[in-house]
Enzyme design. Structure first.
Site, PDB file in Angstrom:
ATOM      1  N   ASP A 118      42.260  14.502  49.311  1.00  0.00           N
ATOM      2  CA  ASP A 118      42.422  13.116  48.855  1.00  0.00           C
ATOM      3  C   ASP A 118      41.646  12.832  47.576  1.00  0.00           C
ATOM      4  O   ASP A 118      41.206  11.707  47.324  1.00  0.00           O
ATOM      5  CB  ASP A 118      42.000  12.138  49.956  1.00  0.00           C
ATOM      6  CG  ASP A 118      42.516  10.712  49.713  1.00  0.00           C
ATOM      7  OD1 ASP A 118      43.621  10.567  49.164  1.00  0.00           O
ATOM      8  OD2 ASP A 118      41.802   9.751  50.070  1.00  0.00           O
ATOM      9  N   ASP A 143      44.914  16.215  44.540  1.00  0.00           N
ATOM     10  CA  ASP A 143      45.855  15.242  45.110  1.00  0.00           C
ATOM     11  C   ASP A 143      46.640  14.600  43.970  1.00  0.00           C
ATOM     12  O   ASP A 143      47.393  15.270  43.290  1.00  0.00           O
ATOM     13  CB  ASP A 143      45.103  14.219  45.964  1.00  0.00           C
ATOM     14  CG  ASP A 143      46.041  13.443  46.892  1.00  0.00           C
ATOM     15  OD1 ASP A 143      47.250  13.715  46.881  1.00  0.00           O
ATOM     16  OD2 ASP A 143      45.567  12.570  47.618  1.00  0.00           O
ATOM     17  N   ASP A 147      46.657   6.928  41.759  1.00  0.00           N
ATOM     18  CA  ASP A 147      47.217   6.296  42.956  1.00  0.00           C
ATOM     19  C   ASP A 147      46.937   4.800  42.892  1.00  0.00           C
ATOM     20  O   ASP A 147      45.781   4.392  42.701  1.00  0.00           O
ATOM     21  CB  ASP A 147      46.570   6.858  44.234  1.00  0.00           C
ATOM     22  CG  ASP A 147      47.145   8.201  44.647  1.00  0.00           C
ATOM     23  OD1 ASP A 147      47.754   8.869  43.792  1.00  0.00           O
ATOM     24  OD2 ASP A 147      46.970   8.574  45.816  1.00  0.00           O
ATOM     25  N   ARG A 198      56.881  12.147  40.484  1.00  0.00           N
ATOM     26  CA  ARG A 198      56.154  10.872  40.526  1.00  0.00           C
ATOM     27  C   ARG A 198      55.750  10.406  39.138  1.00  0.00           C
ATOM     28  O   ARG A 198      54.574  10.333  38.786  1.00  0.00           O
ATOM     29  CB  ARG A 198      54.930  10.956  41.448  1.00  0.00           C
ATOM     30  CG  ARG A 198      55.295  11.293  42.875  1.00  0.00           C
ATOM     31  CD  ARG A 198      54.082  11.234  43.793  1.00  0.00           C
ATOM     32  NE  ARG A 198      54.443  11.549  45.172  1.00  0.00           N
ATOM     33  CZ  ARG A 198      53.596  11.598  46.189  1.00  0.00           C
ATOM     34  NH1 ARG A 198      52.311  11.352  45.974  1.00  0.00           N
ATOM     35  NH2 ARG A 198      54.015  11.886  47.412  1.00  0.00           N
TER      36      ARG A 198
END
Length: 333
Positions: A118, A143, A147, A198
């Site tokens: 993470d 990761d 985010d 993404r």
């Protein structure tokens, strides 16, 4: 057409409140003292971590160049500007965390080589708002690179360079987090350089993409999932082996009975090397938000070969001088 933020390097604090898009109100440490990072230590007096943890507003600048090896995530508190202009600062090992904070500006840093479960380059959650990430180089984390989740909103990401990575940028982490319907993000003049997917992937949020260059993705360029609204204007999508630009994934919101995907509207995007827009005919952007309903203007030019060259050169960390300090002083206390 003038480039965005043409005047923000004229004086040190001109960055404040100058972002375009949803993050335009980010003030950072405008009303605080100057904090000088005087060493490359992970913590302690004169370190970046010490400045970021302080509760008062601060404009953080660097008197050194080099690599700061973070042994744990670096938490950034509210009303902070981390201003890397004038030096070359690389953060490695771990990344930045913006948790329940507001009015943060992060400018002209390298975030490289984050390791661990993470570990993201920049993690914005929960309930953070008025954030601007500008001219940062981000690559090679275990990761994500950025985010944005759990009700964090009013965020602009501009002039950043993303590379050497799989999952570049996610907005809305889960179909169970229906409160993420509040999320609003602008991404513009960024270069997604061979990252796999993404660019971004979106759940629930409203996202405005313009004048970005995305090339040689590995799975897709942009993904719309549950209830997301994505406006793509004057971007350049240059395919490698994978040709499909837009992807739709259906998921069920926790408070709904049926699965849905999101909607994407593509306006004046440039598709190169066989890139296929692959827009859903029944989506078509109907009911999509209008950017001008949220902010009056943005600096956008037609997608072109010239823009493509500019974005390869003028994104990410830049060797630019630090603007003159408005006050010569020692570290704020």
């Amino acid at each position: 057409m003038p480039s965005p933020y043409a005047d923000v390097d004229e004086n040190l604090r001109a960055l404040a409140g100058k972002a375009e898009g949803f993050g335009r109100r980010a003030m950072g440490g405008l009303h605080g003292g100057l904090y000088f990072v005087t060493n490359l230590s992970d913590d302690g007096c004169g370190s970046l971590r010490e400045g970021c943890r302080r509760e008062e507003p601060l404009w953080i600048v660097f008197q050194v160049s080099g690599t700061i090896r973070l042994s744990s995530a670096l938490r950034v508190s509210s009303y902070k500007t981390i201003d890397g202009r004038g030096q070359k600062i690389k953060l490695t090992g771990k990344g930045l965390q913006l948790r329940e904070c507001q009015h943060v500006i992060i400018c002209n840093l390298e975030l490289v080589g984050g390791r661990g479960h993470d570990v993201d380059a920049i993690q914005i959650k929960p309930k953070s708002r008025h954030i601007w990430i500008d001219r940062c180089t981000l690559r090679d984390f275990d990761d994500g690179l950025i985010d944005i989740t759990r009700e964090s909103t009013d965020i602009t990401i501009s002039r950043c360079h993303f590379s050497m990575h799989d999952k570049a940028l996610i907005i809305g982490a889960s179909s169970s987090n229906t409160s993420d319907r509040c999320i609003r993000v602008t991404i513009h003049h960024c270069f997604f350089d061979g990252t796999k997917q993404r660019h971004p992937r979106v759940r629930f949020a409203k996202v405005h993409l313009y004048n970005n260059y995305t090339r040689n993705w590995g799975i897709y360029a942009v993904c719309a999932s549950v209830e997301s609204q994505i406006l793509s204007q004057c971007n350049i999508y240059e395919a490698g082996q994978k040709k499909s630009v837009f992807k739709y994934l259906t998921e069920k919101a926790a408070d709904k009975e049926d699965e849905t995907s999101g909607v994407i509207r593509s306006e004046s995007d440039l598709f190169l090397n066989g890139a296929q827009s692959s827009l859903l005919e029944d989506a078509g952007g109907n009911g999509l938000f209008q950017a001008h309903e949220h902010y009056p203007a943005w600096t956008m030019e037609p997608a072109s070969a010239t823009l493509k060259v500019i974005l390869q050169v003028c994104t990410g960390w830049q060797a630019i001088p630090r603007p003159p300090l408005d006050v010569e002083c020692t570290n704020a206390s």
